[in-house]
Design an enzyme around this catalytic site. Structure first.
Site, short mmCIF file in Angstrom:
data_model
loop_
_atom_site.label_atom_id
_atom_site.label_comp_id
_atom_site.label_asym_id
_atom_site.label_seq_id
_atom_site.Cartn_x
_atom_site.Cartn_y
_atom_site.Cartn_z
N SER A 124 18.27 4.36 -17.13
CA SER A 124 19.49 4.27 -16.32
C SER A 124 20.74 4.06 -17.15
O SER A 124 20.73 3.33 -18.15
CB SER A 124 19.33 3.10 -15.34
OG SER A 124 20.56 2.78 -14.75
N GLU A 126 22.91 2.14 -16.35
CA GLU A 126 23.19 0.70 -16.30
C GLU A 126 22.93 0.05 -17.66
O GLU A 126 23.49 -0.99 -17.98
CB GLU A 126 22.30 0.03 -15.26
CG GLU A 126 22.85 0.00 -13.86
CD GLU A 126 24.10 -0.87 -13.72
OE1 GLU A 126 24.00 -2.09 -13.95
OE2 GLU A 126 25.16 -0.34 -13.39
N TYR A 147 18.50 -6.23 -13.96
CA TYR A 147 17.98 -4.86 -13.77
C TYR A 147 18.18 -4.05 -15.04
O TYR A 147 17.26 -3.38 -15.54
CB TYR A 147 18.70 -4.19 -12.59
CG TYR A 147 18.49 -2.70 -12.50
CD1 TYR A 147 17.34 -2.17 -11.92
CD2 TYR A 147 19.44 -1.79 -13.01
CE1 TYR A 147 17.13 -0.79 -11.85
CE2 TYR A 147 19.24 -0.42 -12.94
CZ TYR A 147 18.08 0.07 -12.36
OH TYR A 147 17.88 1.43 -12.29
P1 NAP Z 1 14.69 3.91 -4.75
O1 NAP Z 1 15.15 4.84 -3.68
O2 NAP Z 1 15.04 2.46 -4.69
O3 NAP Z 1 13.08 4.05 -4.85
C1 NAP Z 1 12.33 3.15 -5.57
C2 NAP Z 1 10.86 3.47 -5.38
O4 NAP Z 1 10.07 2.52 -6.12
C3 NAP Z 1 10.36 3.38 -3.93
O5 NAP Z 1 9.45 4.44 -3.70
C4 NAP Z 1 9.62 2.05 -3.91
O6 NAP Z 1 8.59 1.99 -2.95
C5 NAP Z 1 9.02 2.05 -5.29
N1 NAP Z 1 8.59 0.72 -5.74
C6 NAP Z 1 9.32 -0.41 -5.78
N2 NAP Z 1 8.58 -1.44 -6.28
C7 NAP Z 1 7.35 -0.93 -6.56
C8 NAP Z 1 6.16 -1.48 -7.08
N3 NAP Z 1 6.07 -2.77 -7.41
N4 NAP Z 1 5.09 -0.68 -7.24
C9 NAP Z 1 5.15 0.63 -6.90
N5 NAP Z 1 6.26 1.22 -6.37
C10 NAP Z 1 7.35 0.44 -6.21
O7 NAP Z 1 15.19 4.44 -6.19
P2 NAP Z 1 15.81 5.87 -6.59
O8 NAP Z 1 17.28 5.84 -6.35
O9 NAP Z 1 14.99 6.94 -6.03
O10 NAP Z 1 15.63 5.80 -8.18
C11 NAP Z 1 14.44 6.26 -8.81
C12 NAP Z 1 14.32 5.63 -10.19
O11 NAP Z 1 15.45 6.01 -10.98
C13 NAP Z 1 14.31 4.11 -10.21
O12 NAP Z 1 13.49 3.72 -11.29
C14 NAP Z 1 15.75 3.73 -10.52
O13 NAP Z 1 15.81 2.47 -11.13
C15 NAP Z 1 16.13 4.85 -11.46
N6 NAP Z 1 17.54 5.23 -11.49
C16 NAP Z 1 18.19 5.53 -10.33
C17 NAP Z 1 19.50 5.96 -10.39
C18 NAP Z 1 20.24 6.33 -9.14
O14 NAP Z 1 21.48 6.41 -9.19
N7 NAP Z 1 19.56 6.59 -8.02
C19 NAP Z 1 20.16 6.08 -11.63
C20 NAP Z 1 19.43 5.79 -12.79
C21 NAP Z 1 18.12 5.38 -12.71
P3 NAP Z 1 8.87 1.49 -1.42
O15 NAP Z 1 9.34 2.71 -0.68
O16 NAP Z 1 7.54 0.99 -1.01
O17 NAP Z 1 9.93 0.43 -1.48
O1 F7E Z 2 27.10 -0.17 -6.89
C1 F7E Z 2 30.38 -1.80 -6.39
C2 F7E Z 2 29.34 -2.53 -7.22
O2 F7E Z 2 24.93 -0.73 -5.81
C3 F7E Z 2 28.10 0.64 -7.47
C4 F7E Z 2 21.38 2.12 -8.84
O3 F7E Z 2 20.86 3.35 -8.43
O4 F7E Z 2 23.07 3.20 -10.16
C5 F7E Z 2 22.87 2.27 -9.12
O5 F7E Z 2 23.38 1.00 -9.48
C6 F7E Z 2 29.37 -0.16 -7.67
C7 F7E Z 2 29.16 -1.52 -8.36
O6 F7E Z 2 25.03 1.04 -7.63
C8 F7E Z 2 29.95 -2.94 -2.97
O7 F7E Z 2 29.84 -3.80 -7.64
C9 F7E Z 2 31.58 -2.67 -4.35
O8 F7E Z 2 30.15 -1.73 -9.33
O9 F7E Z 2 25.95 1.56 -5.42
P1 F7E Z 2 25.71 0.42 -6.33
P2 F7E Z 2 24.87 0.54 -9.13
O10 F7E Z 2 24.92 -0.93 -9.24
O11 F7E Z 2 25.84 1.33 -9.97
C10 F7E Z 2 22.45 2.84 -11.42
C11 F7E Z 2 22.74 3.95 -12.41
C12 F7E Z 2 21.01 2.50 -11.29
O12 F7E Z 2 20.23 2.70 -12.20
C13 F7E Z 2 20.64 1.67 -10.11
O13 F7E Z 2 19.24 1.76 -9.84
O14 F7E Z 2 29.93 -0.45 -6.41
N1 F7E Z 2 30.47 -2.28 -4.99
N2 F7E Z 2 31.29 -3.09 -3.11
C14 F7E Z 2 29.43 -2.43 -4.16
N3 F7E Z 2 28.12 -2.15 -4.32
C15 F7E Z 2 27.30 -2.39 -3.27
N4 F7E Z 2 25.99 -2.09 -3.39
N5 F7E Z 2 27.76 -2.92 -2.08
C16 F7E Z 2 29.07 -3.21 -1.88
O15 F7E Z 2 29.47 -3.67 -0.81
#
Ligand code: NAP
Ligand code: F7E
Length: 330
Positions: A124, A126, A147
């Site tokens: 990520s 992050e 995270y």
């Molecule tokens: P998501 O919608 O939160 O999905 C997470 C998945 O992980 C769900 O299927 C969840 O299952 C499963 N899971 C959670 N805890 C588990 C455990 N202990 N054992 C087995 N499965 C488990 O995440 P996403 O947005 O699709 O992201 C996919 C991956 O990319 C994640 O690793 C995330 O950290 C990473 N990532 C995401 C982003 C982004 O912007 N979306 C960016 C960079 C990296 P349940 O349905 O049962 O909860």
């Molecule tokens: O926050 C600000 C918050 O929770 C984005 C995950 O997929 O991307 C995701 O992480 C920004 C942050 O995503 C609210 O403070 C303001 O600065 O949508 P988010 P994230 O933290 O960037 C990365 C790449 C991953 O890997 C992660 O799995 O938005 N913000 N107000 C807020 N955020 C939330 N959630 N809620 C608010 O009310």
């Protein structure tokens, strides 16, 4: 013979898009699902009959070993994680266990039971945290949340298993990617859902935290293509996947409210509860390497992404153009 893929996190946003892509490419798919009191197949129910689900949990080594032995996959995509950054301060140990140690557990299962499988780790942006923008594969990490720290552990574990055991293991360092299937607690979905609710008269305000944070937001459907491309190369490598543009939360809010003719300033309230102990001020990725080596470019613009998400949320609450109802499933 059809290739077999094992996807962890198949019930999540990315898992559902990746499953669709691999099915379209003729793959046999195994999806790891954890035991829940109420099964959660919402995002994959339209393709569920074409997937073999295997029970397992990233915190349980034996379940991963069994899944690996059963699937004998050509490709493994580790998408499972505790992925919500804000929750990682409330559940830091669980986040470290699932999002960090979980990667080693799945790598161990591959090493022992399917050492020829190609491995994709969902790393990520992050991990860059406080590093200056734009960030690329050479940028030094400065994680700002439990995270992000856990993801750094997973990132280096992936490289370590590649170097120690000659596994085909890749890190995709993906910047934020969103879609109508995004979890409701993430800021983009919270905003588009809020806009739809306000537009339909179901809500009067939307409470948010840091409006100045900037993110590089792309469309999840575009990003799963990059995951797949990484595993089709001759050699394993790590790639940044991003659009190269960043926008503030305020800009996202403005775009989403404007798309239904509303002025966000009349509805959005700042709420301390949504501020983080340490936030990431700006993420903006440089995906030149992915463009040059994988031929990957994002196909969806920021404006298209926002309008796609608002539109889907309006459908959820609207019965017709002039009528809104509550509780209709997306
Ligand atoms: P998501 O919608 O939160 O999905 C997470 C998945 O992980 C769900 O299927 C969840 O299952 C499963 N899971 C959670 N805890 C588990 C455990 N202990 N054992 C087995 N499965 C488990 O995440 P996403 O947005 O699709 O992201 C996919 C991956 O990319 C994640 O690793 C995330 O950290 C990473 N990532 C995401 C982003 C982004 O912007 N979306 C960016 C960079 C990296 P349940 O349905 O049962 O909860
Ligand atoms: O926050 C600000 C918050 O929770 C984005 C995950 O997929 O991307 C995701 O992480 C920004 C942050 O995503 C609210 O403070 C303001 O600065 O949508 P988010 P994230 O933290 O960037 C990365 C790449 C991953 O890997 C992660 O799995 O938005 N913000 N107000 C807020 N955020 C939330 N959630 N809620 C608010 O009310």
């Amino acid at each position: 013979m059809a290739k077999a893929a094992l996807i962890t996190g198949i019930t999540g946003q990315d898992g559902s898009y990746l499953a669709e892509l691999l099915l379209d490419n003729g793959y046999e798919i195994y999806g790891l699902i954890r035991r829940l009191s109420t099964p959660n197949f919402t995002r994959v129910e339209h393709v569920a009959d074409r997937i073999t689900f295997l029970e397992g949990d990233l915190t349980d080594q034996s379940s991963l070993n069994i899944a690996m032995q059963t699937a004998q996959p050509d490709e493994v995509y580790n998408l499972a994680a505790q992925s919500f950054v804000a929750t990682s301060w409330n559940q830091p140990v669980l986040t470290g266990d699932v999002t960090g140690l979980g990667v080693i557990r799945i790598l161990e299962a591959i090493r022992q039971f399917s050492p020829d499988a190609k491995f994709y780790q969902a790393s990520s942006s992050e991990m860059f945290g406080a590093a200056e923008s734009p960030q690329n594969e050479q940028t030094v990490f400065h994680p700002r949340s439990p995270y992000a720290v856990a993801k750094v552990y997973g990132y280096y574990s992936t490289i370590n298993y590649k170097e120690s055991y000659n596994l085909f293991a890749c890190n995709g360092i993906l910047f934020n990617h969103e879609s109508p299937r995004r979890g409701i607690e993430f800021v983009t979905k919270k905003i588009t859902d809020g806009v739809a609710r306000i537009h339909c008269g179901l809500s009067k305000e939307l409470r948010l935290g840091n409006l100045d944070a900037k993110r590089d937001w792309g469309f999840a459907g575009d990003y799963v293509r990059a995951m797949w491309l990484m595993l089709q190369q001759d050699k394993p490598d790590d790639y940044v996947i991003a659009t190269g543009e960043s926008h503030s939360v305020k800009e996202f809010v403005d775009e989403a409210f404007s798309s239904v003719g509303l002025d966000w300033q009349n509805y959005v309230k700042m709420d301390e509860r949504f501020m983080r102990p340490a936030d990431v001020p700006e993420l903006r990725g440089d995906a030149s390497k992915a463009k040059n080596k994988l031929g990957w470019v994002p196909l969806t613009s920021f404006k298209e992404l926002v309008s796609m998400m608002v539109e889907q949320d309006l459908i959820k609450y609207k019965k017709s153009d002039s009528d809104c109802i509550f509780g209709v499933k997306p």
